[in-house]
Structures are given as structure tokens and as C-alpha cells.
Design a protein around this motif. Structure first.
Motif, PDB file in Angstrom:
ATOM      1  N   THR A 103       1.813   8.940  12.108  1.00 31.29           N
ATOM      2  CA  THR A 103       1.703   7.479  11.984  1.00 31.29           C
ATOM      3  C   THR A 103       2.872   6.904  11.177  1.00 31.29           C
ATOM      4  O   THR A 103       3.520   5.939  11.600  1.00 31.29           O
ATOM      5  CB  THR A 103       0.368   7.095  11.305  1.00 31.29           C
ATOM      6  N   VAL A 105      -5.855   3.215  16.668  1.00 30.11           N
ATOM      7  CA  VAL A 105      -5.099   3.584  17.873  1.00 30.11           C
ATOM      8  C   VAL A 105      -5.695   2.942  19.125  1.00 30.11           C
ATOM      9  O   VAL A 105      -4.965   2.498  20.008  1.00 30.11           O
ATOM     10  CB  VAL A 105      -5.023   5.125  18.039  1.00 30.11           C
ATOM     11  N   VAL A 161      -0.238  -1.742  10.548  1.00 25.60           N
ATOM     12  CA  VAL A 161      -0.808  -0.443  10.967  1.00 25.60           C
ATOM     13  C   VAL A 161      -2.330  -0.502  11.021  1.00 25.60           C
ATOM     14  O   VAL A 161      -2.950   0.198  11.821  1.00 25.60           O
ATOM     15  CB  VAL A 161      -0.352   0.756  10.096  1.00 25.60           C
ATOM     16  N   ALA A 217      -0.400   6.404  15.530  1.00 24.26           N
ATOM     17  CA  ALA A 217      -0.831   7.778  15.770  1.00 24.26           C
ATOM     18  C   ALA A 217      -1.030   8.056  17.255  1.00 24.26           C
ATOM     19  O   ALA A 217      -1.572   9.100  17.615  1.00 24.26           O
ATOM     20  CB  ALA A 217      -2.133   8.046  15.012  1.00 24.26           C
ATOM     21  N   GLY A 274       0.830  -1.214   0.000  1.00 21.01           N
ATOM     22  CA  GLY A 274       0.000   0.000   0.000  1.00 21.01           C
ATOM     23  C   GLY A 274       0.854   1.249   0.000  1.00 21.01           C
ATOM     24  O   GLY A 274       1.567   1.516   0.962  1.00 21.01           O
ATOM     25  N   ALA A 316     -11.390   2.875  10.038  1.00 21.62           N
ATOM     26  CA  ALA A 316     -10.264   3.697   9.584  1.00 21.62           C
ATOM     27  C   ALA A 316      -9.968   4.830  10.565  1.00 21.62           C
ATOM     28  O   ALA A 316      -9.215   5.752  10.238  1.00 21.62           O
ATOM     29  CB  ALA A 316     -10.565   4.267   8.199  1.00 21.62           C
ATOM     30  N   ILE A 329       0.048  -8.231  -3.863  1.00 19.64           N
ATOM     31  CA  ILE A 329       0.080  -8.002  -2.413  1.00 19.64           C
ATOM     32  C   ILE A 329       0.400  -9.276  -1.621  1.00 19.64           C
ATOM     33  O   ILE A 329       1.088  -9.234  -0.607  1.00 19.64           O
ATOM     34  CB  ILE A 329      -1.282  -7.379  -1.994  1.00 19.64           C
ATOM     35  N   PRO A 351      -5.749  -0.699   3.150  1.00 18.87           N
ATOM     36  CA  PRO A 351      -7.002  -0.774   3.904  1.00 18.87           C
ATOM     37  C   PRO A 351      -7.089  -2.085   4.692  1.00 18.87           C
ATOM     38  O   PRO A 351      -6.535  -3.111   4.270  1.00 18.87           O
ATOM     39  CB  PRO A 351      -8.073  -0.714   2.802  1.00 18.87           C
ATOM     40  N   SER A 352      -7.810  -2.058   5.816  1.00 16.43           N
ATOM     41  CA  SER A 352      -7.755  -3.193   6.748  1.00 16.43           C
ATOM     42  C   SER A 352      -8.289  -4.492   6.138  1.00 16.43           C
ATOM     43  O   SER A 352      -7.886  -5.576   6.552  1.00 16.43           O
ATOM     44  CB  SER A 352      -8.498  -2.862   8.038  1.00 16.43           C
ATOM     45  N   HIS A 374       1.294   4.955  -9.584  1.00 10.99           N
ATOM     46  CA  HIS A 374       2.470   5.113  -8.711  1.00 10.99           C
ATOM     47  C   HIS A 374       3.792   5.096  -9.488  1.00 10.99           C
ATOM     48  O   HIS A 374       4.861   5.122  -8.887  1.00 10.99           O
ATOM     49  CB  HIS A 374       2.478   3.995  -7.662  1.00 10.99           C
ATOM     50  N   GLN A 402      -7.449  -5.805   3.540  1.00  7.52           N
ATOM     51  CA  GLN A 402      -6.336  -6.510   2.867  1.00  7.52           C
ATOM     52  C   GLN A 402      -5.357  -7.136   3.856  1.00  7.52           C
ATOM     53  O   GLN A 402      -4.383  -7.780   3.448  1.00  7.52           O
ATOM     54  CB  GLN A 402      -5.557  -5.528   1.978  1.00  7.52           C
ATOM     55  N   ARG A 434      -2.244  -0.920  -5.745  1.00  6.65           N
ATOM     56  CA  ARG A 434      -3.471  -1.374  -6.418  1.00  6.65           C
ATOM     57  C   ARG A 434      -3.415  -1.028  -7.895  1.00  6.65           C
ATOM     58  O   ARG A 434      -3.817  -1.803  -8.746  1.00  6.65           O
ATOM     59  CB  ARG A 434      -4.684  -0.730  -5.740  1.00  6.65           C
ATOM     60  N   ILE A 483       0.550   6.704   4.324  1.00  3.44           N
ATOM     61  CA  ILE A 483       1.592   6.158   5.205  1.00  3.44           C
ATOM     62  C   ILE A 483       2.704   5.490   4.380  1.00  3.44           C
ATOM     63  O   ILE A 483       3.893   5.747   4.583  1.00  3.44           O
ATOM     64  CB  ILE A 483       0.973   5.147   6.205  1.00  3.44           C
ATOM     65  N   GLY A 484       2.310   4.639   3.426  1.00  5.32           N
ATOM     66  CA  GLY A 484       3.291   3.825   2.692  1.00  5.32           C
ATOM     67  C   GLY A 484       4.309   4.637   1.907  1.00  5.32           C
ATOM     68  O   GLY A 484       5.496   4.286   1.868  1.00  5.32           O
ATOM     69  N   THR A 491       3.380   2.114  17.673  1.00  2.78           N
ATOM     70  CA  THR A 491       2.530   3.022  18.460  1.00  2.78           C
ATOM     71  C   THR A 491       1.622   3.825  17.520  1.00  2.78           C
ATOM     72  O   THR A 491       0.532   4.227  17.892  1.00  2.78           O
ATOM     73  CB  THR A 491       3.416   3.949  19.323  1.00  2.78           C
TER      74      THR A 491
END
Ligand SMILES: NC(=O)C1=CN([C@@H]2O[C@H](COP(=O)(O)OP(=O)(O)OC[C@H]3O[C@@H](n4cnc5c(N)ncnc54)[C@H](O)[C@@H]3O)[C@@H](O)[C@H]2O)C=CC1
Ligand SMILES: O=C([O-])CC(=O)C(=O)O
Length: 276
Positions: free
Chosen positions: A257, A199, A102, A130, A18, A195, A66, A81-82, A50, A84, A45, A22-23, A128
């Protein structure tokens, strides 16, 4: 597509799943150089989107599907996204590799991955992210923690589209004052705000678990930052922590993050490590 990674013998090969808010920051940091680590592969994706970013890196990594990252890397960083999460983490930990997660909220519905990692010598590392102070929560949990309470306030833009808001038909677009949307366990919060409250799940896994960690989620038109306040009551200490995160280009995600993950990566081969 094949990249031109400059893998040096003995270096930890890192892959990133991803390349979003963040990535991309983690990829840039690895490309600029983290001692003992090489960025060897990424999964995206839409490769065309990219191409400029990856081509602009000093050592462009391979682009792989992935679920193949765990085959080529020693450590896979999940920042997609979670939904995945499983496709990224499972192939890595079943080969005894490490995965940095994350989208930690997604781990609650896939907790068997921890058993899979244990059985195969793999590891799951939760930064840790965010948040703040998981070192103190970890330390307190060696003794007895009586309670962990958290209050999250986010600007309206950072909460739009959350399943809890959609399912309950809550109109947050025209808010003039703060509105408490949710109060309950970290586990329930992760379902309603996948999303937004990773935390709270990280906090819960560091401490007394997702069912006993309590969280309130507020939509707050008076704040411009993602604000998290935490109160911990333990037999060793009582502590209060707070963090006000500047949103990244993804308004749901605080800028710190990615920095937290980069700090975690730096510790993998560091001689001097500070903080637990
Ligand atoms: N642990 C923590 O403290 C925090 C965790 N998060 C979580 O981190 C995750 C990433 O956040 P952001 O970078 O802000 O999200 P983002 O939406 O900016 O980036 C996610 C990227 O994953 C890519 N992606 C989606 N499906 C893919 C696939 N099948 N293969 C490859 N790439 C795919 C998307 O194209 C996008 O570029 C989210 O789950 C978010 O909720 C966010 C903030 C704090
Ligand atoms: O960035 C933040 O403030 C926290 C966040 O989105 C999350 O926990 O998912």
C-alpha cells in the motif's frame, strides 16, 4: 514544533497525515528524495512517540495539527484512520490543493468533498493501494462494465475488531477453516470492515460504483497474506486479477500500500509516466 525542511523553489510541498504503517514509509521515501517533491509537514497524534523517527530524517518536517496541513502543502497524503478523513481532506481541497486518500472507504460518507474539490480547483487522488489493475478497470469503464466481483481473504489477525464481526458476535478466534463473513456491495462492506476493504471501494470508484461492485469477505486461518481476487466482465474485455499482500506491522494493511502511494507521488513530477 518547527522542522528544518529544505524546500526548494518550484518543488511540490507534501504533507503527511498519520505516521503509522503507511505514513512512515512514505515520509522515509520523500526524505530520501523524490524528484520535485519536498516533505514539508506531518501530523501525528502523539508527537513524543514519533520524535525519534522525525528527528532521524535528513530534513525533519514541521509537525502541525491535522487540519492545518492543507494550509502549508500543495498535496496532503491522508494515511490516518478513516474517521479523520474529513479533517484532513477538507482544508486541502477547499484551498484548491490535492489530497491523496488511502482511507478511501471513508470517502463514501464524505462524497461532498469531491464536489468541494471540484468547486475550488482541488483534486482527490486515490492510489491503487493494496490492489491491482485499477488502470484496466478505468479503461474498461470508458466502455461498459457489466460486473465486478471481488473475493477478499484475510488471516484472522487482520480482521479482528471489525465492526461487522463485533456487531454480529462472530467468534473468529478459534477458526479451523475459512469462514465467509460477508457478501454484498462494496458500500456495505466498507461500513462493516472500514480498515479492511478500502481496496473494494477503490475498485468500485474506478469502475461501476460502490453499489454495483460485489465483494465477499472471508476470515481464513489457512492464509498468511491478505488475498484479493477480482473478476471483471466488460464489453471490451474479461479479466481476472489477484494479489497476495504481505501484511505490514499493521496486520490489516498490506506492505504494497505504501509503495503504491510512493509510486503515485513519483508520477506527480515525472517526465516519463507508465500506466494510467
Ligand atoms: N487504500 C488501500 O489500499 C489501503 C488503505 N488502508 C487504510 O490506510 C489507513 C492507514 O493505514 P495504516 O498506516 O496501516 O494505519 P496505522 O494504524 O498503522 O496508522 C495510522 C496512524 O494515524 C495516526 N493518527 C490517528 N489519529 C490521528 C490524528 N488525529 N492526527 C494525526 N495522526 C493520527 C495513528 O497514531 C497512526 O500512527 C487506514 O485507514 C487503513 O484502513 C490500509 C491498507 C490498504
Ligand atoms: O492491505 C490490504 O490487503 C487491504 C486493506 O487492508 C484495505 O483495503 O483496507
Amino acid at each position: 514544533m518547527t522542522g528544518t525542511t529544505s524546500a526548494k523553489p518550484g518543488e511540490l510541498q507534501v504533507a503527511i497525515a498519520g505516521l503509522g504503517s503507511i505514513g512512515t514509509k512514505i515520509a522515509t521515501a520523500l526524505d530520501q528524495g523524490i524528484d520535485g517533491l519536498t516533505l514539508s509537514a506531518v501530523a501525528v497524534r502523539d508527537p513524543a512517540k514519533h520524535q525519534d523517527f522525525i528527528g532521524g530524517l535528513r530534513h525533519p518536517p514541521k509537525i502541525l495539527p491535522i487540519d492545518q496541513l492543507g494550509e502549508v502543502a500543495d498535496l496532503v497524503v491522508e494515511c490516518a484512520p478513516s474517521h479523520q478523513l474529513r479533517a484532513i481532506v477538507e482544508p486541502a481541497v477547499k484551498r484548491g490543493k490535492a489530497a491523496v486518500v488511502v482511507s478511501v472507504g471513508g470517502l463514501l460518507d464524505n462524497f461532498d468533498l469531491v464536489d468541494l474539490a471540484r468547486a475550488n480547483g482541488g483534486r482527490i487522488l486515490v492510489p491503487t493501494g493494496a490492489l491491482i489493475g485499477l488502470d484496466a478497470v478505468n479503461a474498461a469503464s470508458i466502455g461498459t462494465i457489466h460486473s465486478v466481483r471481488m473475493v477478499t481473504r484475510k488471516p484472522v489477525d487482520g480482521l479482528k475488531g471489525a465492526p461487522f464481526i463485533v456487531q454480529n458476535n462472530i467468534d473468529i478466534d478459534n477458526l479451523r477453516e475459512p469462514l465467509k463473513l460477508f457478501e454484498g456491495s462494496a458500500r456495505e462492506a466498507a461500513k462493516g470492515f472500514p480498515a479492511n476493504v478500502n481496496v473494494a471501494v477503490a475498485l468500485s470508484l474506478a469502475g461501476i460504483g460502490p453499489d454495483r461492485t460485489q465483494i465477499q469477505v472471508w476470515a481464513d486461518p489457512t492464509v498468511t497474506r491478505n488475498v484479493h481476487r477480482i473478476e471483471v466482465e466488460a464489453d471490451s474485455a474479461r479479466f481476472s486479477m489477484g494479489i497476495e499482500n504481505i501484511p505490514s506491522e499493521n496486520p490489516k494493511t498490506g506492505l504494497i500500500t505504501a509503495l503504491s502511494v510512493i509510486a503515485l507521488l513519483k508520477k506527480q513530477r515525472a517526465t516519463l509516466c507508465v500506466g494510467t
